[in-house]
Design a protein around this motif. Structure first.
Motif, PDB file in Angstrom:
ATOM      1  N   ASN A   8       0.825  -1.200   0.000  1.00  0.00           N
ATOM      2  CA  ASN A   8       0.000   0.000   0.000  1.00  0.00           C
ATOM      3  C   ASN A   8       0.865   1.258   0.000  1.00  0.00           C
ATOM      4  O   ASN A   8       0.567   2.242  -0.690  1.00  0.00           O
ATOM      5  CB  ASN A   8      -0.920  -0.010   1.223  1.00  0.00           C
ATOM      6  CG  ASN A   8      -1.967   1.092   1.162  1.00  0.00           C
ATOM      7  OD1 ASN A   8      -2.705   1.189   0.195  1.00  0.00           O
ATOM      8  ND2 ASN A   8      -2.011   1.908   2.195  1.00  0.00           N
TER       9      ASN A   8
ATOM     10  N   THR B  32       1.041   4.173  -2.933  1.00  0.00           N
ATOM     11  CA  THR B  32       0.915   5.598  -2.594  1.00  0.00           C
ATOM     12  C   THR B  32       2.039   6.409  -3.247  1.00  0.00           C
ATOM     13  O   THR B  32       1.818   7.518  -3.752  1.00  0.00           O
ATOM     14  CB  THR B  32       0.959   5.797  -1.065  1.00  0.00           C
ATOM     15  OG1 THR B  32      -0.136   5.099  -0.473  1.00  0.00           O
ATOM     16  CG2 THR B  32       0.868   7.271  -0.697  1.00  0.00           C
TER      17      THR B  32
ATOM     18  N   ALA C 269      -4.629  -4.721  -0.612  1.00  0.00           N
ATOM     19  CA  ALA C 269      -3.949  -3.499  -0.188  1.00  0.00           C
ATOM     20  C   ALA C 269      -4.569  -2.271  -0.838  1.00  0.00           C
ATOM     21  O   ALA C 269      -4.702  -1.226  -0.218  1.00  0.00           O
ATOM     22  CB  ALA C 269      -2.461  -3.569  -0.546  1.00  0.00           C
ATOM     23  N   MET C 270      -4.950  -2.395  -2.116  1.00  0.00           N
ATOM     24  CA  MET C 270      -5.520  -1.256  -2.819  1.00  0.00           C
ATOM     25  C   MET C 270      -6.920  -0.935  -2.323  1.00  0.00           C
ATOM     26  O   MET C 270      -7.353   0.204  -2.335  1.00  0.00           O
ATOM     27  CB  MET C 270      -5.555  -1.524  -4.326  1.00  0.00           C
ATOM     28  CG  MET C 270      -4.182  -1.426  -4.981  1.00  0.00           C
ATOM     29  SD  MET C 270      -4.249  -1.558  -6.765  1.00  0.00           S
ATOM     30  CE  MET C 270      -4.504  -3.304  -6.949  1.00  0.00           C
TER      31      MET C 270
ATOM     32  N   PRO D 286      -6.634   0.797   2.066  1.00  0.00           N
ATOM     33  CA  PRO D 286      -5.428   1.549   2.388  1.00  0.00           C
ATOM     34  C   PRO D 286      -5.362   1.835   3.881  1.00  0.00           C
ATOM     35  O   PRO D 286      -6.358   2.186   4.501  1.00  0.00           O
ATOM     36  CB  PRO D 286      -5.591   2.837   1.575  1.00  0.00           C
ATOM     37  CG  PRO D 286      -7.052   2.950   1.313  1.00  0.00           C
ATOM     38  CD  PRO D 286      -7.557   1.550   1.222  1.00  0.00           C
TER      39      PRO D 286
END
Length: 378
Positions: free
Chosen positions: A140, A144, A222-223, A226
């Motif tokens: 994550n 970012t 993970a997407m 977050p």
């Protein structure tokens, strides 16, 4: 037991697709700076050429040629500034990618360190839970970084598009003494601008594939969940960040060209005189918008800048005497034995006719004796 390599692969895929951001020597940035340097040299050479032309040639035709040459001079200065700013954009874009790549390297190393620190516990259900959670967290963070860098590059792409010279820019009608060199410089800069814009756009393309490289279940999770604070990067538009060179003050003229006055007082005088455009001519008049004459206009404009000028036109030849035509700057005065006008740049004057208006620079004025160009703030 889960294979750590499987968990770290999405991060490695991001890293491999990201790029280094290191520009090659002699690339677009260096070429843009080199072109700007050539244009600066041509600008200096043009000053000498204009002065020589005025020494050998006078009259209405010479005035027309001088006006056109001064416009070319302004154009070359503007293109030089654009080239320098474009090089800054390219360098900033590369720096964003380089920073992102270093951040991703740090994220990968952080995950590896945490996995190593678990030791034999990684084989236990509790250790596996910690490891998978760590993998999701680090992925994550990596995504970012990709998003942040994409946003930064979008800003740089917009700045490059803003700086790219329009295709209509053409020096085809320049005086022969200046035309060939400046034309080559403009064409070279336009080509480099296109290449640099393409470079800024292209450098962001791997990031899209990098973001889609994380295709494992851990990446998807993970997407969608977050759990790290988003990073932000503020990018200042280089066209706003670039300070004017020397002590000059930039002015944008009514025709859209950008010129540089020698100081704040001259810049204020030019802006004040231009603000009076449209005022009818009244002999002895001093009031913009109501009625004004030639010396009244220049006296008023410089009065707004805190510089006192004599009332009569022929007495306003004060300050630096006899400024050469090739060295003219906004705010300089063209003085005759019965008339005065103010140079605003890009081969133009503002003067009180009927009404106050902008015209091409000249030394001829219905048979009057021309005293010369003067700089009241010198």
């Amino acid at each position: 037991m889960i294979d750590i390599n499987v968990l770290v692969k999405p991060l490695l895929d991001l890293l491999s697709s990201f790029g280094t951001g290191v520009l090659p020597t002699g690339g677009a940035s260096d070429a843009l700076n080199s072109s700007s340097s050539v244009l600066d040299q041509l600008h200096q050479m043009s000053r000498s050429s204009i002065n020589q032309m005025n020494t050998a040639w006078d009259g209405v035709a010479a005035d027309a040629a001088t006006s056109k040459a001064l416009r070319v001079q302004t154009s070359s200065a503007t293109l030089s500034d654009r080239g320098t700013e474009m090089a800054t954009v390219v360098d900033q874009a590369a720096a964003h990618v380089e920073t992102g790549q270093k951040d991703l390297n740090g994220i990968v190393q952080s995950f590896v360190n945490q996995a190593t620190a678990l030791g034999p516990a990684v084989a236990t259900p509790q250790g596996l839970t910690v490891l998978v959670g760590s993998a999701i967290d680090h992925l994550n963070q990596g995504l970012t970084v990709v998003t942040r860098t994409q946003n930064d590059l979008n800003t740089q792409t917009a700045a490059m598009n803003e700086l790219t010279p329009p295709p209509s820019t053409s020096p085809a009608s320049m005086p022969a003494a200046l035309g060939t060199g400046v034309k080559s410089g403009i064409e070279g800069l336009s080509g480099l601008a296109s290449g640099a814009a393409s470079l800024v756009s292209t450098v962001s393309k791997p990031l899209s594939s990098a973001a889609s490289a994380a295709t494992t279940p851990a990446a998807s999770k993970a997407m969608s969940t977050p759990n790290t604070p988003s990073s932000s990067s503020q990018t200042q538009n280089p066209s706003q960040a670039k300070a004017a060179e020397g002590s000059g003050v930039k002015i944008t003229l009514p025709d859209g060209s950008e010129v540089e006055a020698p100081n704040e007082k001259a810049a204020t005088a030019v802006k004040s005189a231009l603000g009076a455009v449209g005022t009818p001519y009244v002999w002895g008049g001093n009031t913009p918008g109501s009625g004004i004459d030639c010396s009244g206009l220049t006296k008023y404009a410089y009065g707004e800048a805190g510089v006192e000028l004599p009332r009569l036109a022929q007495e306003q030849g004060i300050g630096h005497p006899q400024v050469s035509p090739g060295d003219l700057m906004p705010g300089d005065l063209a003085v005759w034995d019965g008339h005065v006008a103010m140079v605003i740049g890009n081969g133009q004057l503002v003067e009180a006719g009927d009404p106050v208006s902008v015209s091409s620079i000249r030394t001829e004025n219905i048979g009057m004796e021309f005293y010369g160009f003067y700089r009241p703030t010198a």
